[in-house]
Design a protein around this motif. Sequence first.
Motif, PDB file in Angstrom:
ATOM      1  N   UNK A 147       0.846  -1.187   0.000  1.00 16.35           N
ATOM      2  CA  UNK A 147       0.000   0.000   0.000  1.00 16.35           C
ATOM      3  C   UNK A 147       0.883   1.237   0.000  1.00 16.35           C
ATOM      4  N   UNK A 148       0.426   2.258  -0.720  1.00 19.15           N
ATOM      5  CA  UNK A 148       1.189   3.498  -0.864  1.00 19.15           C
ATOM      6  C   UNK A 148       0.226   4.667  -0.768  1.00 19.15           C
ATOM      7  N   UNK A 149       0.521   5.620   0.122  1.00 22.11           N
ATOM      8  CA  UNK A 149      -0.368   6.764   0.292  1.00 22.11           C
ATOM      9  C   UNK A 149       0.381   7.957   0.857  1.00 22.11           C
ATOM     10  N   UNK A 150      -0.247   9.129   0.718  1.00 16.19           N
ATOM     11  CA  UNK A 150       0.222  10.321   1.405  1.00 16.19           C
ATOM     12  C   UNK A 150       1.395  11.049   0.799  1.00 16.19           C
ATOM     13  N   UNK A 151       1.627  10.880  -0.523  1.00 14.79           N
ATOM     14  CA  UNK A 151       2.756  11.540  -1.186  1.00 14.79           C
ATOM     15  C   UNK A 151       2.271  12.493  -2.279  1.00 14.79           C
ATOM     16  N   UNK A 152       3.053  13.518  -2.524  1.00 16.85           N
ATOM     17  CA  UNK A 152       2.994  14.252  -3.779  1.00 16.85           C
ATOM     18  C   UNK A 152       4.247  13.887  -4.559  1.00 16.85           C
ATOM     19  N   UNK A 153       4.055  13.332  -5.745  1.00 14.66           N
ATOM     20  CA  UNK A 153       5.170  12.929  -6.610  1.00 14.66           C
ATOM     21  C   UNK A 153       5.152  13.804  -7.857  1.00 14.66           C
ATOM     22  N   UNK A 154       6.208  14.554  -8.062  1.00 14.13           N
ATOM     23  CA  UNK A 154       6.322  15.449  -9.207  1.00 14.13           C
ATOM     24  C   UNK A 154       7.460  14.953 -10.097  1.00 14.13           C
ATOM     25  N   UNK A 173       8.622  12.082 -21.085  1.00 16.56           N
ATOM     26  CA  UNK A 173       7.214  11.721 -21.159  1.00 16.56           C
ATOM     27  C   UNK A 173       6.969  10.219 -21.183  1.00 16.56           C
ATOM     28  N   UNK A 174       7.987   9.398 -20.935  1.00 13.26           N
ATOM     29  CA  UNK A 174       7.762   7.960 -20.824  1.00 13.26           C
ATOM     30  C   UNK A 174       8.070   7.440 -19.414  1.00 13.26           C
ATOM     31  N   UNK A 175       8.413   8.300 -18.483  1.00 10.27           N
ATOM     32  CA  UNK A 175       8.703   7.825 -17.132  1.00 10.27           C
ATOM     33  C   UNK A 175       7.413   7.763 -16.308  1.00 10.27           C
ATOM     34  N   UNK A 176       7.451   7.045 -15.181  1.00  5.80           N
ATOM     35  CA  UNK A 176       6.260   6.804 -14.362  1.00  5.80           C
ATOM     36  C   UNK A 176       6.444   7.377 -12.968  1.00  5.80           C
ATOM     37  N   UNK A 177       5.340   7.885 -12.405  1.00  8.43           N
ATOM     38  CA  UNK A 177       5.367   8.278 -11.014  1.00  8.43           C
ATOM     39  C   UNK A 177       5.414   7.056 -10.110  1.00  8.43           C
ATOM     40  N   UNK A 178       4.493   6.106 -10.352  1.00  2.00           N
ATOM     41  CA  UNK A 178       4.424   4.865  -9.585  1.00  2.00           C
ATOM     42  C   UNK A 178       4.357   3.706 -10.571  1.00  2.00           C
ATOM     43  N   UNK A 179       5.197   2.712 -10.370  1.00  2.97           N
ATOM     44  CA  UNK A 179       5.261   1.553 -11.263  1.00  2.97           C
ATOM     45  C   UNK A 179       5.150   0.287 -10.424  1.00  2.97           C
ATOM     46  N   UNK A 180       4.155  -0.560 -10.738  1.00  3.65           N
ATOM     47  CA  UNK A 180       3.918  -1.815 -10.034  1.00  3.65           C
ATOM     48  C   UNK A 180       4.103  -2.958 -11.025  1.00  3.65           C
ATOM     49  N   UNK A 181       4.956  -3.942 -10.683  1.00  2.51           N
ATOM     50  CA  UNK A 181       5.274  -5.006 -11.628  1.00  2.51           C
ATOM     51  C   UNK A 181       5.105  -6.373 -10.981  1.00  2.51           C
ATOM     52  N   UNK A 182       4.287  -7.210 -11.610  1.00  3.65           N
ATOM     53  CA  UNK A 182       4.175  -8.626 -11.240  1.00  3.65           C
ATOM     54  C   UNK A 182       4.657  -9.449 -12.420  1.00  3.65           C
ATOM     55  N   UNK A 183       5.811 -10.093 -12.276  1.00  2.52           N
ATOM     56  CA  UNK A 183       6.396 -10.854 -13.382  1.00  2.52           C
ATOM     57  C   UNK A 183       5.933 -12.304 -13.406  1.00  2.52           C
ATOM     58  N   UNK A 184       5.142 -12.728 -12.420  1.00  7.15           N
ATOM     59  CA  UNK A 184       4.724 -14.126 -12.358  1.00  7.15           C
ATOM     60  C   UNK A 184       3.861 -14.495 -13.559  1.00  7.15           C
ATOM     61  N   UNK A 205      -0.887  12.593  -4.803  1.00  4.21           N
ATOM     62  CA  UNK A 205      -0.952  13.514  -5.932  1.00  4.21           C
ATOM     63  C   UNK A 205       0.239  13.200  -6.832  1.00  4.21           C
ATOM     64  N   UNK A 206      -0.045  12.928  -8.099  1.00  2.00           N
ATOM     65  CA  UNK A 206       1.000  12.548  -9.052  1.00  2.00           C
ATOM     66  C   UNK A 206       0.905  13.510 -10.229  1.00  2.00           C
ATOM     67  N   UNK A 207       1.995  14.172 -10.519  1.00  2.00           N
ATOM     68  CA  UNK A 207       1.922  15.252 -11.492  1.00  2.00           C
ATOM     69  C   UNK A 207       3.159  15.286 -12.381  1.00  2.00           C
ATOM     70  N   UNK A 208       2.946  15.769 -13.626  1.00  2.00           N
ATOM     71  CA  UNK A 208       4.029  16.025 -14.582  1.00  2.00           C
ATOM     72  C   UNK A 208       4.829  14.777 -14.935  1.00  2.00           C
ATOM     73  N   UNK A 209       4.145  13.623 -15.043  1.00  2.09           N
ATOM     74  CA  UNK A 209       4.789  12.357 -15.396  1.00  2.09           C
ATOM     75  C   UNK A 209       4.371  11.915 -16.791  1.00  2.09           C
ATOM     76  N   UNK A 210       5.166  11.021 -17.384  1.00  4.31           N
ATOM     77  CA  UNK A 210       4.730  10.377 -18.615  1.00  4.31           C
ATOM     78  C   UNK A 210       3.536   9.487 -18.338  1.00  4.31           C
ATOM     79  N   UNK A 211       3.677   8.555 -17.382  1.00  3.73           N
ATOM     80  CA  UNK A 211       2.577   7.744 -16.874  1.00  3.73           C
ATOM     81  C   UNK A 211       2.420   8.065 -15.397  1.00  3.73           C
ATOM     82  N   UNK A 212       1.235   8.463 -14.994  1.00  6.50           N
ATOM     83  CA  UNK A 212       1.030   8.712 -13.580  1.00  6.50           C
ATOM     84  C   UNK A 212       1.222   7.451 -12.764  1.00  6.50           C
TER      85      UNK A 212
END
Length: 333
Positions: free
Chosen positions: A100-107, A113-124, A138-145
Amino acid sequence: DAAGNASAQSAPAGATTKAQTGNTINAASCSYADVSAAISSANSGDTVSVPSGACTWSSTLTITKGITLHGAGIGNTVITWTGGNSQVIKYSTFLASSFALSGFTLNCNNINNTMSGIYIHNSSTTTTFKNLRIHHNRITNCGDGIYTLGTIFGLIDNNQLVGNKTAFRIFGNNTYSWNTEPLELGTANSLYIESNALSGTTDETTLTGWGARWVFRYNTVDLASSGFSILDGHGNLPSAYPTCDPYSLRGNVGIEIYENIFSNISRPNANLMGMRGGTNLMFNNITSGTPTGCNVGITAREEDDNTIGGSCYPLKLDYPGYDPVKDTYIWDN
């Protein structure tokens, strides 16, 4: 639910993370070094708390254990990216636990324009990660939020996504995602995106495919800056990778879109939803604005050309092909 009955604005049981029962580790500050150190000392099930502050990071915060990471709240714990084309926060799933992830402002600082604020990966290729929650950020000014890759179910709620190129990039793991779980609309077996506020998106609100399953509900979306299809659901893409798995790109498995508010549709040739594969339900959405041109509304079209390629997916000469739009219902929008 899938039948359109009224429902509370929360995901079905099982779509949120398991309660964390471990210890709380307090990071000394919001600096990358201090947050990394706190995570290193945590065990799965622990909570890492990050205090208020404004910090710059140039390296991705990579997490590989099932923890809760929370800041002091939107506007209080502010992280500004100064690195290259990467992710601000990356979680590689630990399947037996939760994240779980909460309570951040990520700029992301418009670095690329191809980078991510938050990236979750399941390789299974055999197991679904079902214990994800991302909320009140709050996620702002990212390629992928927010970018999820792999077979992932859970809840993304009450976030603010502002000024990103793509708000949500939701991709599965192609045939593995098609085979891992049966399609069960209206259940917890999906990635729920709900009660988020989106504005300033310059391309897609959602860019999805590769065997993804997602629900988009109760969101408010200001489309004044949208420059492409608003909601995008890919079918298979045979021309991109005409070989067998793991490289063949499959279409979406199932999509549900309901009870959202879309405002300020003003772009010429706006396309609210492009359905190009899988099973789709879309109902009780409200739109407003003054769109011009053609292709304004909802489209359902065949992206499947009846062959993905190779011995795994030989040419099919009649309908249906691979991953066509099917069992799709659209009403009361």
